[in-house]
Motif scaffolding. Sequence first.
Motif, PDB file in Angstrom:
ATOM      1  N   ASP A 321       0.818  -1.214   0.000  1.00 36.17           N
ATOM      2  CA  ASP A 321       0.000   0.000   0.000  1.00 36.17           C
ATOM      3  C   ASP A 321       0.851   1.262   0.000  1.00 36.17           C
ATOM      4  OD1 ASP A 321      -2.582   0.599  -0.372  1.00 36.17           O
ATOM      5  OD2 ASP A 321      -3.170   0.554   1.728  1.00 36.17           O
ATOM      6  N   GLY A 322       2.004   1.205  -0.719  1.00 35.53           N
ATOM      7  CA  GLY A 322       2.858   2.379  -0.823  1.00 35.53           C
ATOM      8  C   GLY A 322       3.820   2.543   0.327  1.00 35.53           C
ATOM      9  N   ASN A 323       3.744   1.662   1.317  1.00 35.25           N
ATOM     10  CA  ASN A 323       4.627   1.773   2.475  1.00 35.25           C
ATOM     11  C   ASN A 323       5.544   0.552   2.551  1.00 35.25           C
ATOM     12  OD1 ASN A 323       3.372   4.205   3.411  1.00 35.25           O
ATOM     13  ND2 ASN A 323       1.681   2.957   4.205  1.00 35.25           N
ATOM     14  N   THR A 324       6.652   0.714   3.262  1.00 38.12           N
ATOM     15  CA  THR A 324       7.590  -0.399   3.467  1.00 38.12           C
ATOM     16  C   THR A 324       7.339  -1.016   4.832  1.00 38.12           C
ATOM     17  OG1 THR A 324       9.276   0.646   2.093  1.00 38.12           O
ATOM     18  CG2 THR A 324      10.005  -1.071   3.610  1.00 38.12           C
ATOM     19  N   GLU A 325       7.135  -2.341   4.829  1.00 40.51           N
ATOM     20  CA  GLU A 325       6.972  -3.085   6.073  1.00 40.51           C
ATOM     21  C   GLU A 325       8.053  -4.163   6.129  1.00 40.51           C
ATOM     22  OE1 GLU A 325       3.012  -4.570   6.080  1.00 40.51           O
ATOM     23  OE2 GLU A 325       2.072  -2.571   6.269  1.00 40.51           O
ATOM     24  N   PHE A 326       8.263  -4.714   7.326  1.00 39.48           N
ATOM     25  CA  PHE A 326       9.312  -5.710   7.505  1.00 39.48           C
ATOM     26  C   PHE A 326       8.704  -6.966   8.141  1.00 39.48           C
ATOM     27  CE2 PHE A 326      11.393  -1.662   7.287  1.00 39.48           C
ATOM     28  CZ  PHE A 326      12.454  -1.907   6.439  1.00 39.48           C
ATOM     29  N   ALA A 327       8.853  -8.079   7.403  1.00 34.86           N
ATOM     30  CA  ALA A 327       8.297  -9.360   7.848  1.00 34.86           C
ATOM     31  C   ALA A 327       9.401 -10.167   8.520  1.00 34.86           C
ATOM     32  CB  ALA A 327       7.716 -10.120   6.669  1.00 34.86           C
TER      33      ALA A 327
END
Length: 841
Positions: A321-327
């Motif tokens: 959604d346009g953002n950076t996340e970290f799994a």
Amino acid sequence: MNNASQDPHADSDMAAQLAHERSTNARLAKLIDAHSRIAAAKLDLDRFFNVVTDALLDLVPSAHASVVEWVDGDDMVYRACSGSIAHHVGLRLKQKGSLSGLCSTRNQLLYARDTRDDPRVDAQACERVGAASMIVAPLAYQQEVAGVIKLMAGRIDAFSVEDIETLQRITSLVASGMAHQRVFAENQTLIEQNAITIARLRTEISLREAADVKLAASLRRRRLVLDTTHDAFVCTDADGIIIDWNESATQTFGYAREAVTGQRMLATLFPERCHAEYARLDVFRCLPELQTHGARIELIAARDDGSEFPAELSVRAVRYDGNTEFAYFIRDITERFHARDLNKRFRVLVEAIRDYAISMLDAQGRITTWSAGSTQVMGYQSDEVLGKPHSLFYTPEDVASGRPAHDLESAAREGRIETEEWRVRKNGTNFWANVVITAMHDPNGTLQGFAKVTRDMSRRRRMEELEASSQRMSQFLGLLGHELRNPLAPLRNAVSMLQLKSARSDVVVPEHELIDRQLSHLTRLVDDLLDAGRVTLGRVHISPRPVALRSVVQLSMEGSAPLLSARGQTLEVSVPDEPMHISGDLTRMVQVVQNLLNNASKFSPDGATIGLQVFRSGRLFAIRIHDEGCGIEPDAIDAIFNLFVQETPTEEQADKSGLGIGLTLARAIVDLHGGHIEAHSEGRGKGSTFTVWLPESGSVAVDSGSHDNMPLARSPADLRVLVVDDNMDSADSMATLVEVLGHEARAVYDGATAIELARSWQPRLVLLDLSMPKLTGFEALPLIRAAIREPGAVVAAMTGLGTAEDRARTDAAGFDVHLTKPVSLAELEDMLQIAGKQVSG
């Protein structure tokens, strides 16, 4: 009216005008009808052209054929035909050289009044279709000629001006129709394209709707997978704040999802003492480059109750959604840590074991691990063998027969195999090894590799053989023993006297030669018997030095030559020209090869051929002896090397003699040289092959070529010779033999008497037995030397003991010479020459 009727010319003109008008009206009617039909033929171009050609025949009666020709590259194609050429639809003609092609090129109507002499047409082609004259008009659309209409007639100049005008009108109509047809076709194409576009849009909409459904299902499955996976899943935003959490994370850390959402991951899930150190790690710095390659690390994590555990953490950056996340996926690896600890302790244990070579192989048999014990047993350092095939330790013949691969296949099939066979060390020496190969599989049953344990069993093998041989030896030696040399000594002395008497009388007595041969054979048997005793007790020793195999072969051939010659046998020898050196004992190796040659002769028929081949195989040299004799049963191959074993019954032997000692002694000598000996036979009556394998020596052999010996001066007469032996026959016969040779001799039977006689008689040569009761030869030696006043007297040990140790002992005791019973005539004469030289000197 009367006036009009009275003018005949006027009536005639009127009639002609009326006829012309009727003809013109009829033509116009036909033209209108043709227009109507042509107009009705729209939407189908081929049908349209057929109507045109049919209408032209009605409008121009003088024409017997009409055709529409279409331009197709350099060709003109009959698109529609009527009249006499109706069957020529599809006919292709070249543009060049035809009136139709010229018309399409110039874009103008052309008329050939007489096709026979018109250079613009193909006269022969016109004659075939019956065209004496013809007219061609172009079909043009937007200044481009697409084809032509042609009328053909069977007579010269058949077409009138009206016919030409009619063709022109029809051509204009056809061109207009073609334009309508083009517009219609273009519209039809647009309609079809629009329909396709609409269909595609509908399909795209359906696919998007299906994709939305799949996405929703995928999100549900994602949540289901995350909640059911055994690894803890933690998702954070770009600042390291927890935004998602699965059920396994709750089970691993003890926190509920609601309790950790919005908390900083590093501060919540890891011990406080580690925060400063971990904050510098890439996995917690939330770097964008983690999106491409991710990261994996092992850390210490903490549960909600404060307990700690080792954890493996892997992370990857994702765009959502346009953002950076970290799994993050976090796994409790406590069991792995315990396994590593056990593996370390196991490794320490393996490294501490030095008597076993323990190594690991991959599924293809390449070495992957190498223990300290492996280095001690095999001689290789780890960097010399890692990645190499385990066939490195097999003998050349085993490698050639495919044994390494066969062992791995058997282990993979059966799970584990245990064998005892020859192996090769780094220095080229062979040893008898116990080898256990165990296959290793993963939980799915896939072969991962092999564990291999090798133990040097050479000492045990020799001990087992010696124990078995010792029992048989004790029984046999109880009957014969080495004291057989004592009765052989007087026999040898007696035979020597008989030979001397025969030689002086110039009378050859065959019986003397017969006795000499049999006595020599009996002496060899006694030598073999004593060697067997030394093998059993482990007292066979070698004095290693550089030895050339060529010298071994040459001396062995010379020793066996009389036996081969007596039986008319041929020896075929193959020895490479290259220098071949081993580290060993020349005398003992000659003993081995000569023994094998004698056996080959013994068990082969008269006139047979025996082969002797020397060759290199890797780091080993081989001496191979092949015969075509009685052969050996395959199940008896190993037994023939045992002491006193003869596989071939005595009654089947050409030479019915021997004690079954030679092969045992040969193997013992070869083993002492770091090699081994092998026997092979296809069975009884199919010959035998014996192969001696020896490691190569890096040293160069000393020249062992023959040298001429300087002849000793003949001993003067009247040498005084004292013979001392507790065996009276041996002493008396030796003294008699000395007298026959022209010297003075005395015989005594104990050490004390020998000392007294030496003091009174002053002998120049003393032949002294060692094994005497009361006073041995060693004890009597210094007293006898003290009793002889004049220097230069020679004292020789005359004994039944003849090993290298025995000779070293007599030399250390002070004896001048060592003579082994029975003493041959040649040895005695040499001894007398030595003593005589001492006197003359």
